[in-house]
Design a protein around this motif. Structure first.
Motif, PDB file in Angstrom:
ATOM      1  N   ALA A  29       0.803  -1.218   0.000  1.00 54.39           N
ATOM      2  CA  ALA A  29       0.000   0.000   0.000  1.00 54.39           C
ATOM      3  C   ALA A  29       0.838   1.271   0.000  1.00 54.39           C
ATOM      4  CB  ALA A  29      -0.916  -0.026   1.218  1.00 54.39           C
ATOM      5  N   ARG A  30       2.022   1.210  -0.535  1.00 59.39           N
ATOM      6  CA  ARG A  30       2.910   2.371  -0.448  1.00 59.39           C
ATOM      7  C   ARG A  30       2.406   3.588  -1.216  1.00 59.39           C
ATOM      8  NH1 ARG A  30       5.425  -1.715  -2.786  1.00 59.39           N
ATOM      9  NH2 ARG A  30       5.587  -1.693  -5.035  1.00 59.39           N
ATOM     10  N   ASP A  31       1.620   3.402  -2.272  1.00 64.98           N
ATOM     11  CA  ASP A  31       1.146   4.539  -3.067  1.00 64.98           C
ATOM     12  C   ASP A  31      -0.302   4.909  -2.788  1.00 64.98           C
ATOM     13  OD1 ASP A  31       3.596   4.840  -4.386  1.00 64.98           O
ATOM     14  OD2 ASP A  31       3.068   3.307  -5.861  1.00 64.98           O
ATOM     15  N   VAL A  32      -0.905   4.293  -1.800  1.00 64.08           N
ATOM     16  CA  VAL A  32      -2.314   4.528  -1.493  1.00 64.08           C
ATOM     17  C   VAL A  32      -2.489   5.899  -0.846  1.00 64.08           C
ATOM     18  CG1 VAL A  32      -4.178   3.736   0.020  1.00 64.08           C
ATOM     19  CG2 VAL A  32      -2.846   2.100  -1.260  1.00 64.08           C
ATOM     20  N   ASP A  33      -3.602   6.541  -1.153  1.00 67.64           N
ATOM     21  CA  ASP A  33      -3.971   7.794  -0.495  1.00 67.64           C
ATOM     22  C   ASP A  33      -4.598   7.416   0.845  1.00 67.64           C
ATOM     23  OD1 ASP A  33      -5.134  10.120   0.457  1.00 67.64           O
ATOM     24  OD2 ASP A  33      -5.914  10.732  -1.496  1.00 67.64           O
ATOM     25  N   LEU A  34      -3.788   7.428   1.894  1.00 69.05           N
ATOM     26  CA  LEU A  34      -4.230   6.989   3.218  1.00 69.05           C
ATOM     27  C   LEU A  34      -5.445   7.776   3.689  1.00 69.05           C
ATOM     28  CD1 LEU A  34      -3.834   5.201   5.704  1.00 69.05           C
ATOM     29  CD2 LEU A  34      -2.239   6.923   6.580  1.00 69.05           C
ATOM     30  N   ASP A  35      -5.460   9.081   3.466  1.00 65.69           N
ATOM     31  CA  ASP A  35      -6.594   9.896   3.903  1.00 65.69           C
ATOM     32  C   ASP A  35      -7.892   9.450   3.235  1.00 65.69           C
ATOM     33  OD1 ASP A  35      -5.041  11.419   5.623  1.00 65.69           O
ATOM     34  OD2 ASP A  35      -4.611  12.927   4.088  1.00 65.69           O
ATOM     35  N   LEU A  55     -11.079   7.902   5.232  1.00 60.45           N
ATOM     36  CA  LEU A  55     -12.382   8.549   5.116  1.00 60.45           C
ATOM     37  C   LEU A  55     -13.457   7.536   4.707  1.00 60.45           C
ATOM     38  CD1 LEU A  55     -13.881  11.176   5.403  1.00 60.45           C
ATOM     39  CD2 LEU A  55     -13.160  11.792   3.101  1.00 60.45           C
ATOM     40  N   VAL A  56     -13.145   6.662   3.765  1.00 62.36           N
ATOM     41  CA  VAL A  56     -14.094   5.620   3.361  1.00 62.36           C
ATOM     42  C   VAL A  56     -14.388   4.695   4.543  1.00 62.36           C
ATOM     43  CG1 VAL A  56     -14.364   3.549   1.916  1.00 62.36           C
ATOM     44  CG2 VAL A  56     -13.598   5.707   0.901  1.00 62.36           C
ATOM     45  N   VAL A  57     -13.358   4.276   5.260  1.00 61.15           N
ATOM     46  CA  VAL A  57     -13.538   3.411   6.431  1.00 61.15           C
ATOM     47  C   VAL A  57     -14.445   4.094   7.452  1.00 61.15           C
ATOM     48  CG1 VAL A  57     -12.333   2.483   8.468  1.00 61.15           C
ATOM     49  CG2 VAL A  57     -11.428   2.063   6.170  1.00 61.15           C
ATOM     50  N   SER A  58     -14.161   5.361   7.744  1.00 54.70           N
ATOM     51  CA  SER A  58     -14.958   6.107   8.728  1.00 54.70           C
ATOM     52  C   SER A  58     -16.425   6.178   8.319  1.00 54.70           C
ATOM     53  CB  SER A  58     -14.429   7.535   8.886  1.00 54.70           C
ATOM     54  OG  SER A  58     -13.201   7.536   9.538  1.00 54.70           O
ATOM     55  N   GLU A  59     -16.670   6.521   7.072  1.00 52.91           N
ATOM     56  CA  GLU A  59     -18.048   6.675   6.608  1.00 52.91           C
ATOM     57  C   GLU A  59     -18.796   5.346   6.611  1.00 52.91           C
ATOM     58  OE1 GLU A  59     -19.713   9.386   6.227  1.00 52.91           O
ATOM     59  OE2 GLU A  59     -17.988  10.707   6.490  1.00 52.91           O
ATOM     60  N   LEU A  60     -18.167   4.282   6.130  1.00 54.53           N
ATOM     61  CA  LEU A  60     -18.855   2.990   6.081  1.00 54.53           C
ATOM     62  C   LEU A  60     -19.168   2.457   7.475  1.00 54.53           C
ATOM     63  CD1 LEU A  60     -17.068   1.125   3.140  1.00 54.53           C
ATOM     64  CD2 LEU A  60     -19.260   2.345   3.118  1.00 54.53           C
ATOM     65  N   VAL A  61     -18.206   2.571   8.389  1.00 60.15           N
ATOM     66  CA  VAL A  61     -18.432   2.083   9.753  1.00 60.15           C
ATOM     67  C   VAL A  61     -19.475   2.944  10.459  1.00 60.15           C
ATOM     68  CG1 VAL A  61     -17.358   1.771  12.026  1.00 60.15           C
ATOM     69  CG2 VAL A  61     -16.209   0.926   9.955  1.00 60.15           C
ATOM     70  N   THR A  62     -19.368   4.257  10.316  1.00 64.00           N
ATOM     71  CA  THR A  62     -20.349   5.152  10.942  1.00 64.00           C
ATOM     72  C   THR A  62     -21.754   4.856  10.423  1.00 64.00           C
ATOM     73  OG1 THR A  62     -18.721   6.888  11.299  1.00 64.00           O
ATOM     74  CG2 THR A  62     -21.024   7.568  11.244  1.00 64.00           C
ATOM     75  N   GLY A  82     -22.094  11.302   3.657  1.00 61.56           N
ATOM     76  CA  GLY A  82     -21.278  10.088   3.684  1.00 61.56           C
ATOM     77  C   GLY A  82     -21.344   9.200   2.468  1.00 61.56           C
ATOM     78  N   TRP A  83     -22.542   8.760   2.090  1.00 63.69           N
ATOM     79  CA  TRP A  83     -22.655   7.807   0.993  1.00 63.69           C
ATOM     80  C   TRP A  83     -22.198   8.435  -0.318  1.00 63.69           C
ATOM     81  CZ3 TRP A  83     -22.121   3.103   0.118  1.00 63.69           C
ATOM     82  CH2 TRP A  83     -22.627   2.471  -1.014  1.00 63.69           C
ATOM     83  N   ARG A  84     -22.540   9.698  -0.523  1.00 62.56           N
ATOM     84  CA  ARG A  84     -22.103  10.409  -1.734  1.00 62.56           C
ATOM     85  C   ARG A  84     -20.573  10.488  -1.771  1.00 62.56           C
ATOM     86  NH1 ARG A  84     -24.540  15.138  -0.875  1.00 62.56           N
ATOM     87  NH2 ARG A  84     -26.507  14.173  -1.414  1.00 62.56           N
ATOM     88  N   LEU A  85     -19.976  10.782  -0.642  1.00 68.19           N
ATOM     89  CA  LEU A  85     -18.518  10.881  -0.543  1.00 68.19           C
ATOM     90  C   LEU A  85     -17.850   9.532  -0.803  1.00 68.19           C
ATOM     91  CD1 LEU A  85     -16.213  12.811   0.125  1.00 68.19           C
ATOM     92  CD2 LEU A  85     -16.534  12.229   2.528  1.00 68.19           C
ATOM     93  N   VAL A  86     -18.403   8.471  -0.245  1.00 66.31           N
ATOM     94  CA  VAL A  86     -17.871   7.116  -0.464  1.00 66.31           C
ATOM     95  C   VAL A  86     -17.878   6.791  -1.950  1.00 66.31           C
ATOM     96  CG1 VAL A  86     -18.433   4.662  -0.149  1.00 66.31           C
ATOM     97  CG2 VAL A  86     -18.360   6.185   1.824  1.00 66.31           C
ATOM     98  N   ARG A  87     -18.970   7.098  -2.620  1.00 63.65           N
ATOM     99  CA  ARG A  87     -19.073   6.803  -4.053  1.00 63.65           C
ATOM    100  C   ARG A  87     -18.104   7.650  -4.872  1.00 63.65           C
ATOM    101  NH1 ARG A  87     -24.785   7.770  -3.870  1.00 63.65           N
ATOM    102  NH2 ARG A  87     -24.455   8.898  -5.806  1.00 63.65           N
ATOM    103  N   GLN A  88     -17.797   8.852  -4.429  1.00 62.75           N
ATOM    104  CA  GLN A  88     -16.843   9.702  -5.146  1.00 62.75           C
ATOM    105  C   GLN A  88     -15.409   9.214  -4.967  1.00 62.75           C
ATOM    106  OE1 GLN A  88     -17.676  13.633  -3.676  1.00 62.75           O
ATOM    107  NE2 GLN A  88     -19.367  13.951  -5.101  1.00 62.75           N
ATOM    108  N   LEU A  89     -15.072   8.717  -3.785  1.00 58.52           N
ATOM    109  CA  LEU A  89     -13.702   8.276  -3.501  1.00 58.52           C
ATOM    110  C   LEU A  89     -13.405   6.895  -4.072  1.00 58.52           C
ATOM    111  CD1 LEU A  89     -13.341   9.505   0.178  1.00 58.52           C
ATOM    112  CD2 LEU A  89     -12.188  10.436  -1.845  1.00 58.52           C
ATOM    113  N   GLY A  90     -14.429   6.083  -4.252  1.00 57.08           N
ATOM    114  CA  GLY A  90     -14.224   4.725  -4.741  1.00 57.08           C
ATOM    115  C   GLY A  90     -14.325   4.637  -6.250  1.00 57.08           C
TER     116      GLY A  90
END
Length: 162
Positions: A58-64, A68-75, A122-130
């Motif tokens: 995961a060296r090139d992954v955008d950690l933020d 954010l996706v993890v936070s939104e899905l769990v929340t 949240g859901w809109r943001l998840v769909r934009q990041l994925g």
């Protein structure tokens, strides 16, 4: 009060991620936790530890973006679907897949944002990041939301063989 410690048992895979379909990219170190996180903070701590570990490519992954996706899905699972029943991360050279399962068979919907009230993004943001977002519903048994967060285009190294 500090962030919860991630124990060795929490870093150990229970099994390969349940319910996943065959994907086009390899996942050398997919991990699903025995004790699923019930707070977004705990899920972020597990995610940071996993992505910093040797099993994750995961060296090139955008950690933020992944956090954010993890936070939104769990929340969303905790607020709207009775809690998290499964939590899995799959890292590969093209990005990270986040899988969160819950007990509700209802599909996520984009809420309407009301000024002055928290939520609705949240859901809109998840769909934009994925780059790929899927919802696998198991009637009467809940659902799994899978979001692939790709490595940003600017971070990809060109393949010398192409």
């Amino acid at each position: 009060m500090g962030a919860p410690m991630v124990t060795k048992a929490e870093r150990q895979p229970r099994r390969q991620c349940a319910g996943r379909r065959r994907q086009a990219w390899p996942r050398p170190g997919a991990v699903e936790w025995r004790d699923v996180p019930q707070t977004s903070g705990h899920a972020r701590d597990l995610t940071r530890a996993y992505l910093a570990g040797p099993a994750a490519d995961a060296r090139d992954v955008d950690l933020d973006a992944v956090l954010l996706v993890v936070s939104e899905l769990v929340t969303n699972a905790v607020r709207h679907a009775g809690g998290v029943t499964g939590f899995c991360l799959e890292a590969g050279p093209r990005g990270v897949a986040v899988l969160v399962s819950d007990a509700s068979s209802l599909r996520p919907v984009s809420g309407e944002h009301v000024p002055g009230r928290a939520g609705g993004f949240g859901w809109r943001l998840v769909r934009q990041l994925g780059s790929a977002v899927t919802v696998s519903v198991r009637p009467g048994a809940g659902k799994t939301v899978r979001v692939h967060v790709p490595v940003p285009d600017h971070a990809r190294t060109p393949d010398p063989h192409t």
